[in-house]
Scaffold this motif. Structure first.
Motif, PDB file in Angstrom:
ATOM      1  N   ASP A  23      -2.371  -6.528  -8.195  1.00  0.00           N
ATOM      2  CA  ASP A  23      -2.243  -5.278  -9.061  1.00  0.00           C
ATOM      3  C   ASP A  23      -2.733  -4.005  -8.352  1.00  0.00           C
ATOM      4  O   ASP A  23      -4.101  -3.967  -8.380  1.00  0.00           O
ATOM      5  CB  ASP A  23      -2.796  -5.625 -10.316  1.00  0.00           C
ATOM      6  N   ALA A  24      -2.011  -3.014  -7.994  1.00  0.00           N
ATOM      7  CA  ALA A  24      -2.750  -1.971  -7.460  1.00  0.00           C
ATOM      8  C   ALA A  24      -3.802  -1.078  -8.422  1.00  0.00           C
ATOM      9  O   ALA A  24      -4.641  -0.532  -7.784  1.00  0.00           O
ATOM     10  CB  ALA A  24      -1.565  -0.864  -7.110  1.00  0.00           C
ATOM     11  N   ASP A  25      -3.282  -0.999  -9.698  1.00  0.00           N
ATOM     12  CA  ASP A  25      -4.236  -0.343 -10.555  1.00  0.00           C
ATOM     13  C   ASP A  25      -5.652  -1.112 -10.523  1.00  0.00           C
ATOM     14  O   ASP A  25      -6.711  -0.391 -10.347  1.00  0.00           O
ATOM     15  CB  ASP A  25      -3.575  -0.249 -11.948  1.00  0.00           C
ATOM     16  N   GLN A  26      -5.559  -2.591 -10.508  1.00  0.00           N
ATOM     17  CA  GLN A  26      -6.856  -3.151 -10.501  1.00  0.00           C
ATOM     18  C   GLN A  26      -7.715  -2.948  -9.278  1.00  0.00           C
ATOM     19  O   GLN A  26      -8.786  -2.731  -9.400  1.00  0.00           O
ATOM     20  CB  GLN A  26      -6.587  -4.771 -10.660  1.00  0.00           C
ATOM     21  N   VAL A  27      -6.975  -2.951  -8.075  1.00  0.00           N
ATOM     22  CA  VAL A  27      -7.625  -2.608  -6.910  1.00  0.00           C
ATOM     23  C   VAL A  27      -8.057  -1.503  -6.808  1.00  0.00           C
ATOM     24  O   VAL A  27      -9.240  -1.115  -6.308  1.00  0.00           O
ATOM     25  CB  VAL A  27      -6.615  -2.858  -5.606  1.00  0.00           C
ATOM     26  N   THR A  84      -8.641   7.420  -1.408  1.00  0.00           N
ATOM     27  CA  THR A  84      -8.264   5.968  -2.227  1.00  0.00           C
ATOM     28  C   THR A  84      -7.285   5.327  -1.667  1.00  0.00           C
ATOM     29  O   THR A  84      -7.295   3.968  -1.549  1.00  0.00           O
ATOM     30  CB  THR A  84      -8.150   6.565  -3.824  1.00  0.00           C
ATOM     31  N   HIS A  85      -5.932   5.956  -1.376  1.00  0.00           N
ATOM     32  CA  HIS A  85      -4.776   5.373  -0.911  1.00  0.00           C
ATOM     33  C   HIS A  85      -4.864   4.191   0.260  1.00  0.00           C
ATOM     34  O   HIS A  85      -4.486   3.050   0.146  1.00  0.00           O
ATOM     35  CB  HIS A  85      -3.692   6.244  -0.504  1.00  0.00           C
ATOM     36  N   PRO A  86      -5.616   4.832   1.510  1.00  0.00           N
ATOM     37  CA  PRO A  86      -5.661   3.799   2.575  1.00  0.00           C
ATOM     38  C   PRO A  86      -6.707   2.631   1.995  1.00  0.00           C
ATOM     39  O   PRO A  86      -6.346   1.380   2.288  1.00  0.00           O
ATOM     40  CB  PRO A  86      -6.443   4.619   3.490  1.00  0.00           C
ATOM     41  N   ALA A  87      -7.721   2.911   1.222  1.00  0.00           N
ATOM     42  CA  ALA A  87      -8.566   1.834   0.814  1.00  0.00           C
ATOM     43  C   ALA A  87      -7.816   0.707   0.048  1.00  0.00           C
ATOM     44  O   ALA A  87      -8.071  -0.491  -0.151  1.00  0.00           O
ATOM     45  CB  ALA A  87      -9.831   2.261  -0.088  1.00  0.00           C
ATOM     46  N   ILE A  88      -7.321   1.193  -1.083  1.00  0.00           N
ATOM     47  CA  ILE A  88      -6.233   0.443  -1.888  1.00  0.00           C
ATOM     48  C   ILE A  88      -5.326  -0.349  -1.135  1.00  0.00           C
ATOM     49  O   ILE A  88      -5.210  -1.723  -1.275  1.00  0.00           O
ATOM     50  CB  ILE A  88      -5.623   1.206  -2.876  1.00  0.00           C
ATOM     51  N   ARG A  89      -4.672   0.266  -0.106  1.00  0.00           N
ATOM     52  CA  ARG A  89      -3.394  -0.320   0.746  1.00  0.00           C
ATOM     53  C   ARG A  89      -4.242  -1.725   1.516  1.00  0.00           C
ATOM     54  O   ARG A  89      -3.765  -2.692   1.739  1.00  0.00           O
ATOM     55  CB  ARG A  89      -2.883   0.377   1.285  1.00  0.00           C
ATOM     56  N   ALA A 113       3.354  -7.784  -5.454  1.00  0.00           N
ATOM     57  CA  ALA A 113       2.296  -6.545  -5.593  1.00  0.00           C
ATOM     58  C   ALA A 113       2.909  -5.547  -6.497  1.00  0.00           C
ATOM     59  O   ALA A 113       3.893  -4.843  -6.130  1.00  0.00           O
ATOM     60  CB  ALA A 113       2.465  -5.846  -4.076  1.00  0.00           C
ATOM     61  N   ASP A 114       2.229  -5.107  -7.626  1.00  0.00           N
ATOM     62  CA  ASP A 114       2.517  -4.180  -8.518  1.00  0.00           C
ATOM     63  C   ASP A 114       2.080  -2.881  -8.124  1.00  0.00           C
ATOM     64  O   ASP A 114       0.628  -2.702  -8.150  1.00  0.00           O
ATOM     65  CB  ASP A 114       1.851  -4.923  -9.792  1.00  0.00           C
ATOM     66  N   VAL A 115       2.978  -1.921  -7.537  1.00  0.00           N
ATOM     67  CA  VAL A 115       2.508  -0.576  -6.874  1.00  0.00           C
ATOM     68  C   VAL A 115       3.402   0.418  -7.697  1.00  0.00           C
ATOM     69  O   VAL A 115       4.480   0.494  -7.448  1.00  0.00           O
ATOM     70  CB  VAL A 115       2.898  -0.825  -5.466  1.00  0.00           C
ATOM     71  N   PRO A 116       2.625   1.070  -8.741  1.00  0.00           N
ATOM     72  CA  PRO A 116       3.125   2.159  -9.375  1.00  0.00           C
ATOM     73  C   PRO A 116       4.028   3.210  -8.610  1.00  0.00           C
ATOM     74  O   PRO A 116       5.123   3.656  -8.740  1.00  0.00           O
ATOM     75  CB  PRO A 116       2.211   2.873 -10.398  1.00  0.00           C
ATOM     76  N   LEU A 117       3.492   3.649  -7.639  1.00  0.00           N
ATOM     77  CA  LEU A 117       4.010   4.829  -6.742  1.00  0.00           C
ATOM     78  C   LEU A 117       4.261   4.186  -5.504  1.00  0.00           C
ATOM     79  O   LEU A 117       4.060   4.726  -4.427  1.00  0.00           O
ATOM     80  CB  LEU A 117       2.883   5.839  -6.444  1.00  0.00           C
TER      81      LEU A 117
END
Length: 198
Positions: free
Chosen positions: A29-33, A86-91, A112-116
């Motif tokens: 989950d991207a939001d959790q990450v 944040t985006h590179p760290a999340i990815r 992979a739950d990725v809103p954007l």
């Protein structure tokens, strides 16, 4: 198989993610990450503090989301600076987890739950993309009810994302979540069977 799960705000993506997990999928989950990469001691939090100042930190060293939000949601260039951190760290974190899951459970579906997902151009990272679809008008009604926001605010938030019809057109798999829960379950069962995931 690795699929990216996305949709519009208030489309019911979390519900679909949970239903896939109930069927045996593994979820990232991207939001959790996103919450994990800004915990104290994480490089992303240190980069945020050095970029936006110590005011974005609480006294215990954790992120002051309200303070950071006040900075980045008033200025698009500041939001872009935050996303560049944040985006590179999340990815990277998500891909590491997906890689581990794939090695440990080679026959399981990984979601992979990725809103954007489309907005951040991550389509190529997955074997297929599933879009949870509801028409924009229903999206607006659900968002107003869920978040207790005005119609104007709901429209503004929806407009920040790629148009839901465009996402639907780009998808490999579409789950129309505008009907009953039973209808949604039937669509997921059909997807599950079509991918030989039984």
């Amino acid at each position: 198989m690795r699929i990216g799960l996305t949709g519009g705000i208030a489309s019911g993506k979390s519900t679909i993610a949970n239903m896939l997990v109930e069927r045996g999928a593994l979820l990232v989950d991207a939001d959790q990450v996103a919450r994990e990469v800004v915990l104290p001691g994480q490089p992303a939090l240190e980069a945020i503090a050095s970029t936006f100042g110590q005011a974005v930190l609480e006294s215990d060293g954790s992120l002051n989301r309200k303070e950071l939000g006040a900075i980045v949601f008033q200025d698009k260039s500041m939001l872009m600076k935050l996303e560049a951190i944040t985006h590179p760290a999340i990815r990277a974190s998500m891909q590491a987890t997906i890689h581990t899951f794939a090695e440990q459970f080679p026959n399981r579906l990984i979601v992979a739950d990725v809103p954007l997902l489309y907005e951040t151009k991550q389509e190529e990272l997955y074997d297929g993309i599933m879009v949870v679809y509801v028409p924009a008008e229903l999206q607006k009604v659900r968002l107003m009810a869920r978040n207790q926001v005005t119609e104007e605010e709901a429209i503004r938030r929806i407009a920040l994302q790629m148009d839901i019809e465009r996402k639907r057109a780009l998808a490999d798999f579409v789950i129309d979540n505008s009907g009953s829960l039973e209808d949604t379950k039937r669509q997921l069962d059909a997807f599950w069977e079509s991918q030989c995931l039984l």
